[in-house]
Design an enzyme around this catalytic site. Structure first.
Site, PDB file in Angstrom:
ATOM      1  N   SER A  35      11.270  54.702  10.661  1.00  0.00           N
ATOM      2  CA  SER A  35      11.559  53.767   9.578  1.00  0.00           C
ATOM      3  C   SER A  35      13.025  53.874   9.211  1.00  0.00           C
ATOM      4  O   SER A  35      13.601  54.966   9.230  1.00  0.00           O
ATOM      5  CB  SER A  35      10.677  54.062   8.356  1.00  0.00           C
ATOM      6  OG  SER A  35      10.911  53.113   7.327  1.00  0.00           O
ATOM      7  N   ALA A  36      13.639  52.734   8.902  1.00  0.00           N
ATOM      8  CA  ALA A  36      15.036  52.691   8.490  1.00  0.00           C
ATOM      9  C   ALA A  36      15.154  51.774   7.285  1.00  0.00           C
ATOM     10  O   ALA A  36      14.149  51.343   6.710  1.00  0.00           O
ATOM     11  CB  ALA A  36      15.911  52.220   9.650  1.00  0.00           C
ATOM     12  N   GLN A  40      10.682  49.043   9.932  1.00  0.00           N
ATOM     13  CA  GLN A  40      10.050  50.194  10.553  1.00  0.00           C
ATOM     14  C   GLN A  40       9.393  49.771  11.855  1.00  0.00           C
ATOM     15  O   GLN A  40       9.169  48.579  12.099  1.00  0.00           O
ATOM     16  CB  GLN A  40       9.041  50.838   9.613  1.00  0.00           C
ATOM     17  CG  GLN A  40       7.912  49.955   9.143  1.00  0.00           C
ATOM     18  CD  GLN A  40       7.136  50.601   7.999  1.00  0.00           C
ATOM     19  OE1 GLN A  40       7.707  50.998   6.977  1.00  0.00           O
ATOM     20  NE2 GLN A  40       5.813  50.709   8.167  1.00  0.00           N
ATOM     21  N   VAL A  41       9.116  50.760  12.716  1.00  0.00           N
ATOM     22  CA  VAL A  41       8.618  50.497  14.061  1.00  0.00           C
ATOM     23  C   VAL A  41       7.204  51.048  14.207  1.00  0.00           C
ATOM     24  O   VAL A  41       6.930  52.191  13.827  1.00  0.00           O
ATOM     25  CB  VAL A  41       9.541  51.136  15.117  1.00  0.00           C
ATOM     26  CG1 VAL A  41       9.012  50.860  16.524  1.00  0.00           C
ATOM     27  CG2 VAL A  41      10.963  50.607  14.971  1.00  0.00           C
ATOM     28  N   LYS A  55       8.926  46.244  15.860  1.00  0.00           N
ATOM     29  CA  LYS A  55       9.812  46.454  14.716  1.00  0.00           C
ATOM     30  C   LYS A  55       9.520  45.391  13.672  1.00  0.00           C
ATOM     31  O   LYS A  55       9.579  44.189  13.961  1.00  0.00           O
ATOM     32  CB  LYS A  55      11.267  46.373  15.184  1.00  0.00           C
ATOM     33  CG  LYS A  55      12.309  46.639  14.120  1.00  0.00           C
ATOM     34  CD  LYS A  55      13.699  46.581  14.763  1.00  0.00           C
ATOM     35  CE  LYS A  55      14.806  46.768  13.755  1.00  0.00           C
ATOM     36  NZ  LYS A  55      16.148  46.692  14.406  1.00  0.00           N
ATOM     37  N   ASP A 185      26.465  49.165  17.012  1.00  0.00           N
ATOM     38  CA  ASP A 185      25.768  50.299  16.394  1.00  0.00           C
ATOM     39  C   ASP A 185      25.495  51.400  17.407  1.00  0.00           C
ATOM     40  O   ASP A 185      24.371  51.551  17.896  1.00  0.00           O
ATOM     41  CB  ASP A 185      24.456  49.828  15.763  1.00  0.00           C
ATOM     42  CG  ASP A 185      23.879  50.848  14.796  1.00  0.00           C
ATOM     43  OD1 ASP A 185      24.500  51.919  14.619  1.00  0.00           O
ATOM     44  OD2 ASP A 185      22.814  50.591  14.206  1.00  0.00           O
TER      45      ASP A 185
END
Length: 339
Positions: A35-36, A40-41, A55, A185
């Site tokens: 999770s970010a 989340q995945v 995702k 990124d």
């Protein structure tokens, strides 16, 4: 790490895909793999048995980002008065556009598919396949791929670390030249390292398409690096953003980024990465940025620093001698026509 309620995540998936999860997936794991801040995945299985990573955007995150951007607009009014020479409006517009792109999984799917096609038959770099029928504005479904983290492989055999180093360079340098898109990124969490020596690239939410002029600038920077030509490097930085203290301060930054092209093999170690970070910090000092002369850094070039300085940081942790020049020459030669 913040995670969203399983029922809320299911609701997002079903709204985006237009049907119940049970009809679109043979199996769905409610517990997220990761999770970010934006999403989340989840691991799942397609009806044909293909294992996938899904995702999903956190519910309500788009509204939260919009509120943050409104606050940024107010801060920009002050920033314009004190940060002379810094293109505040352009940078804020770029941030707004980038966040909008990161909040649209369809754009991320397009970017990832472009990189997957560019590296489709590559023996060293893997970009997981995108399954477009299982994608939406807030949902991205890709093939599930496993691998080790950077932290887990820092003590791997030197020859394997060298192969990974070459692949990391090629992902961000060759990948930009092949696709015309800048992957912004290079966080270590977006990379997986496999025991067979291959590299897996994840998360294409922060990708900036480059126009022909920007690609031309990048090509000439790489040419200057291959020739170890400081004067050519400085001329190109001036061409990108104009003359001034800011441009002069960025010369050692780009010398550090491009140094791996000047010798074969070249070992990017932690000391090299630290020196590059220090040069970038010095270039960002108010004595430079607030009195930078006529130099104005274009938004795409701001992201390029994040990309390539972050890439060097990853290479410093792999710490292995590698030939970076040969694949770069090959990638430049493959550009037709040259920008």
């Amino acid at each position: 790490t913040v995670t969203s309620d399983p029922a809320a995540i299911r609701a997002v998936v079903e709204a985006d895909l237009g049907s119940p999860i049970a009809e679109r997936f043979a199996r769905w794991d409610d517990a997220p793999l990761a999770s970010a801040s934006l999403g989340q995945v989840h691991r799942a299985t397609l009806p044909d048995g293909t294992e996938v990573a899904v995702k999903v955007q956190h519910p309500g995150i788009a509204e939260a980002v919009a509120a943050d951007l409104a606050q940024a607009d107010r801060i920009a009014v002050v920033a314009r008065r004190i940060a002379r020479g810094v293109p505040v409006e352009a940078l804020l517009g770029e941030v707004r556009a980038q966040l909008a792109a990161e909040l649209d999984a369809r754009q991320e799917a397009e970017h990832q598919a472009a990189f997957a096609a560019a590296f489709a038959r590559d023996p060293d770099v893997t970009v997981p396949e995108v399954f477009l029928p299982w994608c939406g504005a807030r949902v991205l479904t890709t093939r599930f791929v496993e691998g080790a983290t950077l932290e887990q492989v820092e003590a791997a055999p030197l020859d394997t670390r060298a192969r990974w180093s070459r692949s990391v360079w090629r992902l961000f340098v060759d990948g930009t030249l092949r696709t015309g898109r800048l992957h912004g990124d290079p966080h270590p969490g977006n990379l997986l390292f496999r025991a067979d020596g291959t590299l897996v690239a994840l998360d294409f939410g922060c990708v900036q398409p480059l126009d022909g002029a920007s690609l031309g600038h990048l090509r000439r920077l790489l040419d200057a690096g291959l020739a170890s030509d400081r004067d050519a490097l400085h001329r190109e930085l001036v061409a990108i953003q104009g003359p001034g203290r800011l441009t002069d301060a960025l010369v050692p930054v780009w010398q550090g980024v491009l140094a791996p092209l000047g010798a074969v093999p070249f070992r990017v170690d932690r000391a090299h990465a630290r020196a590059l970070s220090a040069a970038l910090i010095a270039a960002k000092h108010p004595s430079v940025t607030l009195r930078g002369g006529s130099a104005t850094m274009p938004p795409w070039f701001v992201l390029a620093h994040r990309t390539f300085v972050g890439m060097i940081s990853v290479l410093g942790r792999l710490d292995a001698p590698c030939d970076y020049a040969t694949p770069t020459r090959a990638a430049l030669a493959a550009l037709t026509p040259a920008p």
